[in-house]
Design a protein around this motif. Structure first.
Motif, mmCIF file in Angstrom:
data_model
loop_
_atom_site.group_PDB
_atom_site.id
_atom_site.type_symbol
_atom_site.label_atom_id
_atom_site.label_comp_id
_atom_site.label_asym_id
_atom_site.label_seq_id
_atom_site.Cartn_x
_atom_site.Cartn_y
_atom_site.Cartn_z
ATOM 1 N N GLN A 233 0.821 -1.205 0.000
ATOM 2 C CA GLN A 233 0.000 0.000 0.000
ATOM 3 C C GLN A 233 0.862 1.265 0.000
ATOM 4 O OE1 GLN A 233 -3.469 0.372 -0.260
ATOM 5 N NE2 GLN A 233 -3.204 -1.754 -0.892
ATOM 6 N N LEU A 234 1.962 1.209 0.707
ATOM 7 C CA LEU A 234 2.875 2.356 0.735
ATOM 8 C C LEU A 234 3.436 2.613 -0.662
ATOM 9 C CD1 LEU A 234 4.126 4.404 2.709
ATOM 10 C CD2 LEU A 234 6.014 2.793 3.054
ATOM 11 N N ALA A 235 3.803 1.530 -1.365
ATOM 12 C CA ALA A 235 4.316 1.674 -2.735
ATOM 13 C C ALA A 235 3.247 2.266 -3.650
ATOM 14 C CB ALA A 235 4.780 0.322 -3.258
ATOM 15 N N LEU A 236 2.012 1.796 -3.506
ATOM 16 C CA LEU A 236 0.919 2.316 -4.331
ATOM 17 C C LEU A 236 0.675 3.795 -4.050
ATOM 18 C CD1 LEU A 236 -1.697 -0.592 -4.113
ATOM 19 C CD2 LEU A 236 -0.358 0.051 -6.110
ATOM 20 N N LYS A 237 0.643 4.141 -2.772
ATOM 21 C CA LYS A 237 0.367 5.532 -2.412
ATOM 22 C C LYS A 237 1.509 6.450 -2.852
ATOM 23 C CE LYS A 237 -3.571 4.806 -0.169
ATOM 24 N NZ LYS A 237 -3.803 3.388 -0.496
ATOM 25 N N LEU A 238 2.752 5.944 -2.779
ATOM 26 C CA LEU A 238 3.883 6.740 -3.249
ATOM 27 C C LEU A 238 3.816 6.945 -4.761
ATOM 28 C CD1 LEU A 238 6.749 5.211 -1.088
ATOM 29 C CD2 LEU A 238 5.990 7.599 -1.049
ATOM 30 N N ALA A 239 3.408 5.882 -5.479
ATOM 31 C CA ALA A 239 3.257 6.006 -6.925
ATOM 32 C C ALA A 239 2.177 7.018 -7.266
ATOM 33 C CB ALA A 239 2.925 4.636 -7.526
ATOM 34 N N ARG A 240 1.091 6.972 -6.510
ATOM 35 C CA ARG A 240 -0.010 7.911 -6.740
ATOM 36 C C ARG A 240 0.447 9.342 -6.446
ATOM 37 N NH1 ARG A 240 -5.772 7.259 -6.144
ATOM 38 N NH2 ARG A 240 -6.778 9.215 -5.593
ATOM 39 N N ARG A 241 1.170 9.498 -5.342
ATOM 40 C CA ARG A 241 1.667 10.830 -4.970
ATOM 41 C C ARG A 241 2.658 11.342 -6.008
ATOM 42 N NH1 ARG A 241 4.520 13.000 0.614
ATOM 43 N NH2 ARG A 241 6.462 13.393 -0.472
ATOM 44 N N ASP A 242 3.524 10.452 -6.481
ATOM 45 C CA ASP A 242 4.501 10.826 -7.493
ATOM 46 C C ASP A 242 3.799 11.292 -8.766
ATOM 47 O OD1 ASP A 242 7.441 10.551 -8.551
ATOM 48 O OD2 ASP A 242 6.189 9.556 -10.043
ATOM 49 N N ARG A 243 2.741 10.566 -9.134
ATOM 50 C CA ARG A 243 1.990 10.932 -10.339
ATOM 51 C C ARG A 243 1.340 12.301 -10.172
ATOM 52 N NH1 ARG A 243 -3.364 10.119 -11.058
ATOM 53 N NH2 ARG A 243 -3.488 8.430 -9.537
ATOM 54 N N LYS A 244 0.760 12.530 -8.982
ATOM 55 C CA LYS A 244 0.097 13.809 -8.744
ATOM 56 C C LYS A 244 1.100 14.974 -8.809
ATOM 57 C CE LYS A 244 -4.144 12.345 -7.587
ATOM 58 N NZ LYS A 244 -5.341 12.721 -8.355
ATOM 59 N N ALA A 245 2.335 14.680 -8.400
ATOM 60 C CA ALA A 245 3.349 15.737 -8.369
ATOM 61 C C ALA A 245 3.934 16.009 -9.752
ATOM 62 C CB ALA A 245 4.470 15.352 -7.399
ATOM 63 N N ARG A 246 3.869 15.014 -10.633
ATOM 64 C CA ARG A 246 4.460 15.171 -11.965
ATOM 65 C C ARG A 246 3.516 15.953 -12.870
ATOM 66 N NH1 ARG A 246 8.182 10.778 -14.172
ATOM 67 N NH2 ARG A 246 9.386 10.160 -12.352
ATOM 68 N N LYS A 247 4.082 16.773 -13.687
ATOM 69 C CA LYS A 247 3.279 17.572 -14.607
ATOM 70 C C LYS A 247 2.788 16.707 -15.753
ATOM 71 C CE LYS A 247 3.217 21.871 -13.137
ATOM 72 N NZ LYS A 247 1.957 22.588 -12.914
ATOM 73 N N GLY A 248 1.497 16.734 -15.977
ATOM 74 C CA GLY A 248 0.949 16.167 -17.190
ATOM 75 C C GLY A 248 0.711 17.332 -18.142
ATOM 76 N N ARG A 249 -0.344 17.281 -18.905
ATOM 77 C CA ARG A 249 -0.720 18.446 -19.707
ATOM 78 C C ARG A 249 -2.235 18.504 -19.763
ATOM 79 N NH1 ARG A 249 0.132 16.844 -26.036
ATOM 80 N NH2 ARG A 249 0.066 14.575 -25.802
ATOM 81 N N PRO A 250 -2.791 19.654 -19.595
ATOM 82 C CA PRO A 250 -4.259 19.757 -19.642
ATOM 83 C C PRO A 250 -4.767 19.417 -21.034
ATOM 84 C CG PRO A 250 -3.244 21.738 -18.717
ATOM 85 C CD PRO A 250 -2.147 20.933 -19.328
ATOM 86 N N LEU A 251 -5.787 18.566 -21.078
ATOM 87 C CA LEU A 251 -6.437 18.239 -22.350
ATOM 88 C C LEU A 251 -7.845 18.817 -22.287
ATOM 89 C CD1 LEU A 251 -5.342 14.497 -22.840
ATOM 90 C CD2 LEU A 251 -4.272 16.566 -23.772
ATOM 91 N N SER A 252 -7.956 20.070 -22.706
ATOM 92 C CA SER A 252 -9.235 20.767 -22.615
ATOM 93 C C SER A 252 -9.881 20.873 -23.992
ATOM 94 C CB SER A 252 -9.026 22.182 -22.043
ATOM 95 O OG SER A 252 -8.467 22.093 -20.749
ATOM 96 N N GLY A 253 -11.208 20.864 -24.002
ATOM 97 C CA GLY A 253 -11.939 21.005 -25.247
ATOM 98 C C GLY A 253 -13.116 21.933 -25.074
#
Length: 697
Positions: A233-253
């Protein structure tokens, strides 16, 4: 980098005293190649030699009963000939017995059993003629040098050539290497649960005092199970946190393409579909990468949610790739998405392994130019030759059938694309937490209006001819049917033989009907043709080894016959049944069983008969089958736990999830002593690699 304190646990088994390459190879079969694998191999049973009996009682104990006696060594009786055994007579106040040895060395036996001494011996007692005897006793000990604790002996998994005594000795040696590790469980939680420290718990795990200590509810097992669950669970939550911290790109329409899809849709979407899409749209509009799982009941409309997401991606000017587990499903998705999206001006293509030569190059050219906006395919999508103009959304259908590395390869084709995972099987809450704790989850819990649940009946296979007669009457009224043949585990050949035999029988008994056949060994093109013919109404009865994998979709089919239904899991049966009842006509599902039903099989079929709710069925399937791997989730990231049992320890999983959430809410997770303890936990259970992999979704 792995903490130095863990080095002894990650050492090869041959570093243990008395374990050479031959024994290490045998132990690797049942435990694993490293010292820590032995340490985490929990006892599966207990031999209790603490209850001592007299010699006369040993004789009355019954054939081959395990007994422990304390008596005087009266005399050694060397073997008269090489073919006869060596015997040692022992006596107490109730009588005498013989210890019998074949091919034993007399000097060794005289050292172990000196005449006139008292000894504790344990083994299986039996009467031979008028004598009581124990052949090759398991235990010989001086009563002054042994305690009752030594007479409680754990039982471990074994393999040919590996004895229980050798296994016990190796595990004792492995336990002697246990380091003192920093405590990773929060103090108040540990105190509230009454748990020992990690090292003490492992020592106690291997020293059970009764059968209760072997149960999942035993305190030491719960402590060690929590460790495994907490690490994951710690690994999953860290992966989730890492993803939230990483920049994606807004896909707006601007919503125009989505509006056109909704306008031209042949049905009104359910509230659950629109809620799932709105959640996806919010994710896609944000600057963080979407990692969302959509799961729901059979026929709840996951593909339509994917279509709306693809439409939103097209508005943002990016491409969508949909990866399916089989070619036939990929092409089926392409057809459905074409019907939904092309009226809104979104182009859809399919790319699978069967596309070769010039046609393949033309499709790849459409993909790299951006002309193809939605691409449906199989593993072919992440081949080196496939390049995207701008891949912004990855949709993974039946995502549990793809490994983490497969998903990673596809996401690497774009610039941090959003990921939407779909499961056609409702996933129990425990499994959702265990396998998908790093994902946001949307649940489709409504079915399209107007659908009539199939009438499900459980029928004995002895009534096969009656069923065929009933099928003949239904076919005369224009109905069509699936016939799923007996499931034979691990044997495509047997499956094929069963399907061909049933196809032949039905062809003979229903000469006016058009009987089709689909099985796993057919070329993909032939499977595709059979599916299309059945969908188009050119086949009346489709005989198949399994329809789930084939992915045949014929909304007008109204009859499903499943032979040997008792051999299928509930989730599979519900998937199969979901192939009928997709229109507004009444439908029937016949579950055929053969022979006497066991208690679990009977309960399983009764659940199918009484419920059409996929979420209820998924939970019951989980309860009846135990943790296991009912959905094939191992390859998608579900760990193979050594002590934790997801069915028995569901409450611990919730606790571990909450604890992991608390720890990862801190800004510096790995700072200070607490952080070092958590880092040690992740390395101990090898979740450091899991964190890196799970970033791919």
């Amino acid at each position: 980098m792995r903490p130095q304190s863990l080095f002894p646990l990650f050492a090869d088994l041959t570093t243990l005293k008395g374990v050479g390459p031959r024994l290490a190879a045998l132990m690797e079969k049942v435990a694993g190649p490293r010292v820590k694998d032995l340490v985490f191999t929990a006892p599966t049973g207990l031999v209790d030699r603490t209850h001592r009996v007299s010699i006369s009682d040993a004789g009355d104990a019954g054939a081959q009963m395990l007994v422990t006696i304390e008596a005087e060594v009266e005399a050694h009786i060397p073997r008269p000939t090489m073919k006869q055994p060596y015997k040692v007579r022992m006596r107490d106040e109730t009588g005498w017995l013989h210890l019998v040895f074949f091919n034993a060395k007399s000097d060794y036996l005289r050292r172990m059993l000196p005449e006139g001494s008292r000894r504790i011996v344990s083994g299986k007692a039996e009467r031979f003629a008028s004598e009581i005897q124990i052949v090759h006793p398991d235990l010989i000990a001086d009563p002054r040098e042994i305690e009752d604790a030594d007479l409680l002996q754990p039982v471990y998994p074994l393999t040919a050539g590996l004895s229980i005594n050798v296994m016990r000795k190796a595990i004792r040696e492995a336990l002697s290497t246990l380091p003192d590790l920093p405590e990773w469980i929060d103090g108040p939680l540990k105190a509230r649960e009454g748990w020992l420290g990690w090292r003490e718990a492992l020592l106690e795990l291997h020293a059970p005092q009764s059968g209760l200590d072997l149960e999942p509810a035993a305190l030491v097992r719960k402590r060690l199970a929590f460790d495994e669950l907490f690490a994951h669970q710690l690994a999953l939550k860290l992966a989730r946190r890492d993803r939230k911290a990483r920049k994606g790109r807004p896909l707006s329409g601007d919503g125009r393409i989505v509006a056109r899809v909704l306008e031209h849709a042949p049905f009104a979407p359910t509230g659950a579909q629109m809620r799932a899409f709105e959640a996806c749209k919010t994710d896609m509009d944000s600057s963080q990468r979407m990692m969302r799982l959509v799961h729901g009941d059979v026929g709840s409309g996951k593909t339509f949610v994917a279509a709306l997401c693809a439409a939103h991606a097209a508005e943002a000017g990016v491409q969508t790739a949909l990866m399916a587990p089989t070619e036939i499903v990929a092409r089926q998705h392409a057809k459905v998405l074409t019907a939904l999206l092309e009226p809104a001006g979104v182009s859809v293509v399919a790319l699978t392994g069967r596309d070769k030569g010039k046609p393949r190059k033309e499709i790849e050219a459409q993909i790299v130019s951006g002309e193809a906006q939605v691409i449906c395919g199989t593993h072919a999508l992440f081949q080196d030759s496939v390049e995207f103009a701008d891949l912004g959304l990855v949709v993974i259908d039946e995502q549990h059938r793809f490994g983490v590395s497969d998903r990673r390869k596809l996401t690497m084709k774009g610039r941090a694309p959003d990921v939407l995972a779909m499961s056609a099987t409702p996933i129990p809450r425990t499994l959702t937490l265990a396998a998908f704790g790093d994902l946001d989850v949307s649940r489709l819990d409504e079915k399209p209006a107007g659908r009539i649940p199939p009438d499900t009946r459980v029928v004995s296979g002895e009534r096969l001819h009656e069923i065929v007669e009933g099928l003949k009457r239904a076919l005369s009224k224009g109905e069509r049917a699936y016939w799923v043949c007996p499931l034979v585990e691990d044997s495509d050949v047997s499956d094929l033989a069963a399907a061909e035999a049933r196809h032949h029988m039905l062809s003979e008994m229903l000469p006016q009907a058009r009987i089709g056949l689909v099985h796993g060994r057919m070329p993909a093109r032939d499977k595709q043709k059979a599916a299309e013919d059945f969908r188009a109404g050119e086949i009346d009865v489709l005989v198949a080894t399994t329809v789930i994998e084939v992915g045949v979709d014929a909304p007008d089919a109204t009859i499903m016959v499943i032979e040997h239904a008792e051999r299928f899991g509930l989730a599979q049966l519900h998937q199969l049944r979901g192939r009928v009842g997709r229109g507004d006509k009444p439908s029937t599902c016949l579950l055929l069983y053969h022979g006497q039903l066991g208690e679990t099989a009977r309960a399983r079929l009764e659940i199918m008969r009484s419920s059409d709710d996929g979420f209820v069925i998924a939970e019951e399937d989980w309860r009846l089958r135990g943790s296991g791997d009912p959905l094939g989730l191992k390859q998608s990231g579900l760990p193979d736990y050594r002590i934790a049992d997801l069915a028995a320890h569901a409450d611990l999983l919730e606790l571990a999830s909450d604890a992991a959430q608390y720890e990862t809410a801190r800004e510096e997770v790995f700072a200070g002593e607490r952080g070092e303890a958590l880092r040690t936990l992740l390395y101990l259970f090898e979740r450091d690699e899991g964190v890196r992999l799970m970033r791919s979704g």
